[in-house]
Design a protein around this motif. Structure first.
Motif, PDB file in Angstrom:
ATOM      1  N   SER A 120      68.373  75.966  69.861  1.00  0.00           N
ATOM      2  CA  SER A 120      68.179  76.977  70.898  1.00  0.00           C
ATOM      3  C   SER A 120      68.034  78.367  70.311  1.00  0.00           C
ATOM      4  CB  SER A 120      69.341  76.936  71.878  1.00  0.00           C
ATOM      5  OG  SER A 120      70.468  77.550  71.303  1.00  0.00           O
ATOM      6  N   HIS A 134      63.669  75.838  74.090  1.00  0.00           N
ATOM      7  CA  HIS A 134      63.816  77.189  73.551  1.00  0.00           C
ATOM      8  C   HIS A 134      63.901  78.220  74.654  1.00  0.00           C
ATOM      9  CE1 HIS A 134      62.949  75.910  69.477  1.00  0.00           C
ATOM     10  NE2 HIS A 134      62.049  75.107  69.998  1.00  0.00           N
ATOM     11  N   ALA A 137      71.566  72.513  73.732  1.00  0.00           N
ATOM     12  CA  ALA A 137      70.564  73.538  73.447  1.00  0.00           C
ATOM     13  C   ALA A 137      70.306  74.341  74.703  1.00  0.00           C
ATOM     14  CB  ALA A 137      69.283  72.890  72.935  1.00  0.00           C
ATOM     15  N   ALA A 176      71.246  78.219  75.252  1.00  0.00           N
ATOM     16  CA  ALA A 176      70.149  79.122  75.572  1.00  0.00           C
ATOM     17  C   ALA A 176      70.548  80.091  76.668  1.00  0.00           C
ATOM     18  CB  ALA A 176      68.925  78.312  75.979  1.00  0.00           C
TER      19      ALA A 176
END
Lengths: 290, 433, 282
Positions: free
Chosen positions: C95, A288, C157, C161
């Motif tokens: 993401s 993330h 991802a 990002a």
């Protein structure tokens, strides 16, 4: 979190989820089912509960094979990491680094493992292999050595192709990670009088920690589940000395006694290793963005 | 700009490679199931034999209007492919089985008894070894195709230099190989593969039998491996190894290593099928002239050698059984069968007494020992019957590992033999009905 | 002063490492042009005395090398494409959206990665036979994404990002829905990453051995790694040909790496913390 966002997130992942359920989850369930039976080729199969696992744990093979797997993966990865680190440090000094150079460096990792195994098998031949020939010329040995025929040497010998294969992988990963190290911090440290070694250990290395951990975990996973390298080099021999969990499980199921149930049981011992490493990758890797 | 041009050129090169590779044979999909037969065939090193087999199948295909797909499978993959075939019950219509696998899977294979009647009429009675490997009770579970023999291969020129004769007994053989060893010239007397390949497993069986030892007793259930005779047999080999008569690396040799080392002149004697001679004839005729063969030496208990036979067989309820049987009948027709044996050039033996192999091999006297072996050959498990346990003992390389444990892990002969015997007992226990 | 003296040492070490990497390839080449007699002998000269192309001729005429090459190209390309298409939306979701679902999904993907081919080959074989797909290229194309998707999703991802959120917000302000946003703003920005992912997946498929071994049986259906290994069998001594085939099989890999080198160099930054978008691609 709005419902629309949640719905989007869900829908976007559906194709991948469906695929993985069908092609990974379902066969895995079958594998577990096999391990609970005494299924063998050409004979009826019956449910025997944990019988296979009892047999596995009481045999002497599981300890040597499991130990081999862990040792093989650890040693390959540690040595490759060190070599890759050195290579990355050296490469980072090159200006205009030539992406072409990187492409060539990564070649050992990119070629099929069976090709690697074959060329090293050829080089390891005791009578007429180039390694023995070279060592004899360099007077390191006085007569041809059997690299793959004696168990202690074979265990070391099968490491070499894997290290040859993994070092470039580490080199490339660490190189790009090195490049991202904060130059400002490095310059500040130099101004403060820190030598290159201190700069490396106190600034660069911590910044590369994530990359190191993730690439190590991946390489560990690949090494622990390695098949063609071992199979083509030694078939797991001599006398089962170089068998890993995967190769032994395959041999049980497809050679030897054709015991699919028992082979499945052995294979399942790979699961903790695989899951452990996968978890590590997931935790440390960057999923993330803030 | 230059970089882009180079990139584009390389891209074109990649595409061209794709196109060129598409020039390879186009795969025809098994569209029409009823009119296609799939044959799993053992890819033998004798290219000529492989071609001939394909040719025979193609001929039958033309005459019967059925398509035949022959899949060449190397020996080391054959067992697992057959395991897959038998387990799944489909994937092929008939296959070449290593003989002990026909016994192992006998419950699932068809009954060839009546077909064998026809075959023996054509080709003569089968050798005893063929029956041992393909018959369960009265039922034939496979049609014997061919076998390859293990014989001893000598460098005749080196023998003559030392004025040595071809040995008749194992003790004589030990003397001969000791005399032939000359490390200064880089020649080892005996180059037996002792690794994971078939060579070692076959050799050990013959070694044991000659010395009066065996894995199983006649009942096929009692394990008699741990005996004084076994220890004698192992020590025969051990002393040669420890004295440097056998290259140290033999423990790690694959099947081709001894071939290569013989052809390269580093070993003077080996035990092998006639493949070395075959290779020499095709690449180095000078060496071929210097090759001599003999049957296995004789030991205290007699003269024996291990046989690896191959048969054609198919599953009991195979949908294309009729057509497959027809193909088998065609292959086993006298003219076709003789074509196969002739094409082998001595690398495989026929399984039927009515076939004059030597004539097919241009009366090459050097190949006579291969045929003589047929009389002394025994299958796995002997003196007991061929059983699943015996087959597994062979596949698991129990005997090879036993020796490796002595060399590698410094076990004493006694301990290694005892350990191997207990491993065999564990296998037998697994297979108890 | 001290630094300048160390440079030759660095160069020497680097050269040594490069040699270590490259020598086996050179040895493949040398072996493949030596005639059989030289290969049999224990004297294995470093340079061939009488180079010959007989092994290559044998490869092209008497083996299925071209077929294996074609099969590998097809399977790797299709599998990589399939994997990237399935993983792309998933990677984007992971993401961009931090829902419990995506977190769980990310975790399970990674765990799924742990189920390597060697683990699943036995049941996969049984399934392949049951569905009639055994011994076909399709089954390989179908099954390969199982170990490609986790890697692809995770890589993408990471690449997504790096795409600045501002670009996507702009697209959304323009009225683009999720799909359009992805298609027209996220993907172009992450172009390099996508190519790198595709190449990565291609390479992983190219080298895959276990499934190819277990799910195919006929030589015509073999991929390159498996077909190559079958050249070394039994008593056949074909090392000249084997090494020739080995060398040939590295050529497509090398070409691919060189063609995509710019994007790859940017792309293989696993776990690297990119700073504030200073390396954004336009």
């Amino acid at each position: 979190m709005s419902i629309r966002v949640r719905r989007n997130a869900f829908l976007l992942t559906v194709p991948a989820v469906v695929y993985m359920l069908l092609i990974v989850a379902y066969p895995f369930v079958l594998l577990v089912a096999y391990s609970l039976t005494n299924r063998r080729v050409g004979a009826p199969s019956e449910f025997i509960g944990l019988g296979n696992f009892a047999e596995v744990l009481s045999s002497s093979m599981i300890w040597s094979v499991f130990g081999n797997t862990i040792r093989y993966a650890t040693m390959s990865c540690v040595v490759s990491l060190l070599i890759g680190l050195v290579a990355a440090l050296l490469l980072s000094r090159l200006k205009g680094t030539g992406n072409t150079l990187q492409s060539i460096i990564v070649l050992p990792w990119a070629i099929p493992a069976s090709v690697t195994a074959l060329v090293w098998l050829w080089m390891f031949y005791d009578l007429g292999g180039v390694i023995n020939w070279l060592f004899e010329r360099l007077q390191l040995i006085d007569k041809p050595v059997s690299w793959l025929g004696l168990s202690s040497r074979a265990r070391l010998a099968v490491l070499v192709p894997n290290i040859w294969k993994l070092s470039p992988f580490f080199a490339i990963c660490l190189l790009s990670s090195l490049r991202e190290v904060d130059n400002a911090a490095l310059r500040a440290a130099t101004l403060d009088g820190a030598g290159p070694i201190r700069r490396f250990f106190h600034i660069s290395l911590p910044a590369m920690r994530r990359t190191i951990v993730v690439s190590f975990a991946l390489a560990f996973l690949w090494s622990a589940t390695e098949f063609p390298l071992i199979y083509i080099l030694t078939r797991g021999g001599p006398a089962d000395a170089t068998h890993l969990l995967g190769t032994y499980s395959y041999e049980l199921a497809m050679r030897g006694g054709f015991e699919i149930g028992l082979g499945a049981a052995y294979a399942l011992f790979l699961v903790p290793i695989a899951l452990g490493m996968a978890l590590l990758v997931w935790k440390v890797g960057q999923w993330h963005r803030g | 700009m230059i970089a882009t041009c180079v990139s584009r050129t390389l891209l074109i090169g990649l595409v061209l490679m794709c196109v060129i590779s598409c020039g390879g044979d186009d795969q025809s999909h098994a569209g029409d199931q009823e009119r296609t037969l799939t044959v799993l065939y053992l890819e033998i090193w004798a290219d000529s034999l492989n071609h001939e087999f394909h040719a025979v199948c193609d001929q039958w295909a033309k005459s019967s209007g059925t398509k035949v797909i022959v899949e060449d499978i190397p020996l080391k993959d054959l067992s697992s492919k057959l395991a897959a075939y038998v387990d799944a019950g489909e994937g092929a219509d008939l296959a070449v089985f290593p003989a002990h696998l026909t016994i192992l899977y006998s419950r699932k294979l068809a009954d060839f008894s009546s077909l064998m009647g026809q075959v023996t009429e054509e080709l003569g009675p089968s050798y005893e070894i063929a029956a041992m490997m393909n018959r369960v009770g009265d039922k034939w579970v496979g049609v014997p195709l061919f076998a390859w023999s293990h014989i001893w291969v000598y460098r005749d020129d080196l023998m003559r230099l030392e004025a040595l004769r071809v040995p008749d007994t194992w003790d004589e053989a030990a003397t001969v190989v000791r005399k032939l060893t000359d490390h200064k010239k880089g020649v080892w007397g005996l180059g037996i593969g002792l690794g994971e390949d078939d060579d070692a497993a076959m050799f050990f069986q013959s070694l044991l039998w000659a010395h009066g030892a065996s894995v199983f007793a006649e009942d096929g259930q009692t394990v008699v491996l741990d005996s004084r005779e076994t220890r004698d047999a192992v020590n025969w080999l051990l002393s040669l190894y420890r004295d440097g008569i056998i290259p140290e690396g033999a423990l790690g040799w694959d099947g081709a290593s001894n071939n290569r080392n013989f052809l390269g002149g580093t070993i003077a004697v080996t035990a092998n099928s006639p493949t070395i001679y075959y290779a020499a004839k095709h690449s180095d005729t000078a060496l071929a002239a210097n090759i001599r063969h003999s049957v296995y030496p004789s030991g205290p208990a007699g003269r024996y050698s291990y046989a690896t036979g191959f048969s054609l067989s198919l599953l009991k309820d195979s949908p294309n059984a009729d057509r497959s049987l027809d193909l088998i009948r065609y292959i086993m027709r006298r003219d076709n069968y003789q074509r196969l044996i002739a094409a082998g050039e001595g690398s495989v033996n026929p399984m039927y007494k009515g076939v004059d192999a030597l004539a097919l091999w241009q009366h090459d006297e050097k190949l006579l020992p291969a045929l003589q072996s047929l009389e002394i050959e025994r299958p796995v498990g002997w003196p007991g019957p061929v059983t699943a346990a015996a087959a597994e003992v062979f596949e698991q390389r129990i005997l090879t590992d036993m020796f490796a444990r002595i060399i590698d892990d410094n076990l004493s002969t006694d301990d290694a033999v005892t350990e191997a015997a207990s491993k065999v007992r564990a296998i037998v226990a697994k297979h108890r009905p | 002063m001290a630094q300048r003296m160390r440079r030759p040492a660095y160069a020497a070490v680097l050269a040594l490492l490069l040699a270590f990497a490259v020598i086996p390839f050179w040895w493949m080449g040398v072996t493949s042009v030596k005639p059989d007699k030289e290969l049999y002998s224990i004297e294995n000269p470093l340079f061939p005395a009488n180079p010959t192309f007989e092994h290559y001729i044998y490869l092209f005429e008497s083996t299925d090398l071209l077929i294996w090459l074609r099969n590998s190209l097809i399977v790797s390309a299709v599998a990589a494409l399939l994997a990237v298409s399935l993983a792309l939306p998933a990677g984007y979701a992971i993401s961009r959206y931090r829902t419990t679902h995506t977190k769980l999904f990310g975790l399970s993907l990674m765990l799924g990665y742990g189920f390597m081919p060697i683990l699943l080959v036995l049941p996969m074989f049984a399934l392949a036979v049951k569905t009639g797909l055994y011994n076909s290229l399709s089954v390989l194309c179908l099954v390969y994404p199982s170990f490609l998707i986790p890697v692809a999703a995770w890589l993408m991802a990471g690449y997504f990002a790096e795409v600045p959120v501002s670009v996507e917000h702009a697209a959304q302000l323009d009225g683009c829905g999720v799909v359009r946003t992805i298609l027209y703003s996220a993907i172009p920005c992450a172009r390099n990453g996508l190519v790198a992912t595709f190449v990565f997946c291609f390479l992983l498929s190219w080298g895959e051995y276990v499934y190819a071994l277990g799910l195919t049986s006929s030589s015509r259906m073999r991929t390159l790694p498996v077909g190559l290994a079958t050249l070394e069998s039994g008593d056949v001594y074909a090392w000249g040909s084997i090494m020739g085939a080995a060398l040939l099989s590295t050529v497509p890999v090398l070409l691919l790496l060189i063609i995509a080198r710019r994007r790859l160099a940017h792309g293989l930054s696993i776990g690297v913390i990119k700073r504030d978008g200073s390396n954004r691609q336009t």
